[in-house]
Design a protein around this motif. Structure first.
Motif, short mmCIF file in Angstrom:
data_model
loop_
_atom_site.label_atom_id
_atom_site.label_comp_id
_atom_site.label_asym_id
_atom_site.label_seq_id
_atom_site.Cartn_x
_atom_site.Cartn_y
_atom_site.Cartn_z
N UNK A 101 0.91 -1.21 -0.06
CA UNK A 101 -0.07 -0.03 0.04
C UNK A 101 1.03 1.31 0.01
N UNK A 102 0.17 2.36 0.02
CA UNK A 102 0.88 3.57 -0.11
C UNK A 102 1.60 4.01 1.30
N UNK A 103 1.11 3.40 2.35
CA UNK A 103 1.83 3.45 3.54
C UNK A 103 1.08 2.33 4.52
N UNK A 104 1.91 1.96 5.40
CA UNK A 104 1.24 1.39 6.59
C UNK A 104 0.68 2.23 7.81
N UNK A 105 -0.43 2.04 8.10
CA UNK A 105 -1.10 2.58 9.41
C UNK A 105 -1.46 2.09 10.45
N UNK A 106 -1.40 2.89 11.58
CA UNK A 106 -2.10 2.24 12.70
C UNK A 106 -3.63 2.51 12.49
N UNK A 107 -4.24 1.30 13.08
CA UNK A 107 -5.68 1.16 12.80
C UNK A 107 -6.72 2.28 13.55
N UNK A 108 -6.19 3.06 14.49
CA UNK A 108 -6.90 3.86 15.03
C UNK A 108 -6.66 5.42 14.65
N UNK A 109 -7.68 6.10 14.52
CA UNK A 109 -7.85 7.68 14.51
C UNK A 109 -7.30 8.42 15.80
N UNK A 110 -6.41 9.33 15.69
CA UNK A 110 -6.09 10.02 16.96
C UNK A 110 -6.16 11.22 16.46
N UNK A 111 -6.55 12.00 17.79
CA UNK A 111 -6.67 13.34 17.64
C UNK A 111 -5.47 14.10 18.14
N UNK A 112 -5.41 14.91 19.41
CA UNK A 112 -4.25 15.52 19.86
C UNK A 112 -3.41 14.52 20.45
N UNK A 113 -2.15 14.74 20.34
CA UNK A 113 -1.23 13.60 20.88
C UNK A 113 0.27 13.91 20.79
N UNK A 114 1.20 13.49 21.53
CA UNK A 114 2.60 13.34 21.33
C UNK A 114 3.20 11.98 20.90
N UNK A 115 3.60 11.93 19.68
CA UNK A 115 4.07 10.67 18.86
C UNK A 115 5.64 10.32 19.20
#
Length: 237
Positions: free
Chosen positions: A74-88
Motif C-alpha cells: 500500500x501507499x503506507x502502513x497505518x495504525x488502525x486507530x484515528x487519533x486527535x491531539x497527541x505526542x508521538x
C-alpha cells in the motif's frame, strides 16, 4: 580526597543506574512511561494493530524488530486507530537513497480522484539528504522547512517526536526542535502563509485535526520501531 571521590562516583553511578532503569527495552514501555499515559503502538514482533492504507494486511513481515513499509502493498502502513491531539515518539533508520515519511492526521483513507492518499494527511519527510529544504528530513513535506537537517547518517537510528495539538504541529529530531506549523495561518489552497506556492490544493486551516498515523513506502527500505503515543484524545478507533 580519595574517599570523597569514591562517594561522588558512587552517587553518580547510582543516578546513572536509576536513569537507565527508567529506559525501556526496544518496543516496550517503561514503568514511568506507563504512569505518564504512553501507549505502545508496535510490539516489535507482530503487525497487530497495523494495516496498509488500502486496509489490507502488509505483504512485508516484521524485520529487525521494526516495521518496514517498503513493499508492504500500500501507499503506507497505518495504525488502525484515528487519533486527535497527541505526542508521538518513534525511532527510524534509513537505507541509502531512502525516501519515506511519517504521516499524521491522515483522513479519510479513501483518496480523492487522481490523488494519492498522501493528500489526505500531513507528511513529516524522511529522506537521505543533507540539506534543510521542503523535502528534507524533518520538513512537513512541501509546506514547512526544518530549521536544520538533524538526521544521523544512513544506517544509524534517529529519534523523532511529533506533537499534534489542535492547530500546532511541532517536530523534534534527535533532541532538537526543527519544525513548527500553525495550521490557522494556512488559509489558501496551494499557498504558504508567505504567499509562496506548494503542491497541495488544501486549506490547512480547515484540514481534519484527527486522523491516522502512517509510515510511507516511497520505494526504499526504512525501518521504524519504538512507536509510542501519548494521547490527549482518541476517537473513531
Amino acid at each position: 580526597m580519595r574517599s570523597k571521590l569514591a562517594l561522588l562516583l558512587l552517587v553518580l553511578g547510582g543516578e546513572f543506574l536509576t536513569a537507565a532503569g527508567l529506559r525501556a527495552a526496544d518496543n516496550q514501555l517503561s514503568d514511568a512511561e506507563k504512569n505518564d499515559g504512553w501507549i505502545l503502538l508496535f510490539d516489535g514482533k507482530t503487525l497487530d494493530g497495523w494495516m496498509t492504507s488500502s486496509e489490507k494486511p502488509s505483504q512485508r513481515p516484521v524485520e529487525q524488530a521494526s516495521i518496514n513499509p517498503h513493499k508492504c502493498g500500500g501507499y503506507m502502513m497505518i495504525h488502525e486507530k484515528v487519533w486527535g491531539d497527541y505526542t508521538l515518539s518513534l525511532d527510524f533508520k534509513i537505507s541509502k537513497g531512502c525516501n519515506s515519511g511519517i504521516f499524521i492526521r491522515t483522513f479519510p483513507l479513501a483518496p480523492r480522484p487522481e490523488k494519492d492518499v498522501g493528500f489526505n494527511g500531513l507528511e513529516i519527510a524522511v529522506d537521505d539528504t543533507k540539506t534543510a529544504g521542503f523535502h528534507d528530513t524533518g520538513a512537513i513535506y512541501d509546506l514547512v522547512k526544518p530549521r536544520k537537517n538533524a538526521m544521523r547518517p544512513v544506517g544509524e537510528w534517529n529519534h523523532i517526536v511529533v506533537t499534534s495539538r489542535e492547530n500546532l504541529i511541532e517536530i523534534e529530531l534527535n533532541g532538537e526542535q526543527v519544525t513548527r506549523m500553525d495550521l490557522d495561518e494556512w488559509t489558501e489552497k496551494n499557498k504558504r502563509p508567505d504567499g509562496s506556492a506548494h503542491k497541495f490544493d488544501i486549506v490547512y486551516k480547515n484540514h481534519p485535526r484527527e486522523g491516522y498515523i502512517g509510515l510511507q513506502d516511497h520505494g526504499a527500505d526504512c525501518w521504524y520501531k519504538n512507536i509510542k503515543i501519548k494521547p490527549k484524545s482518541a476517537s473513531k478507533g
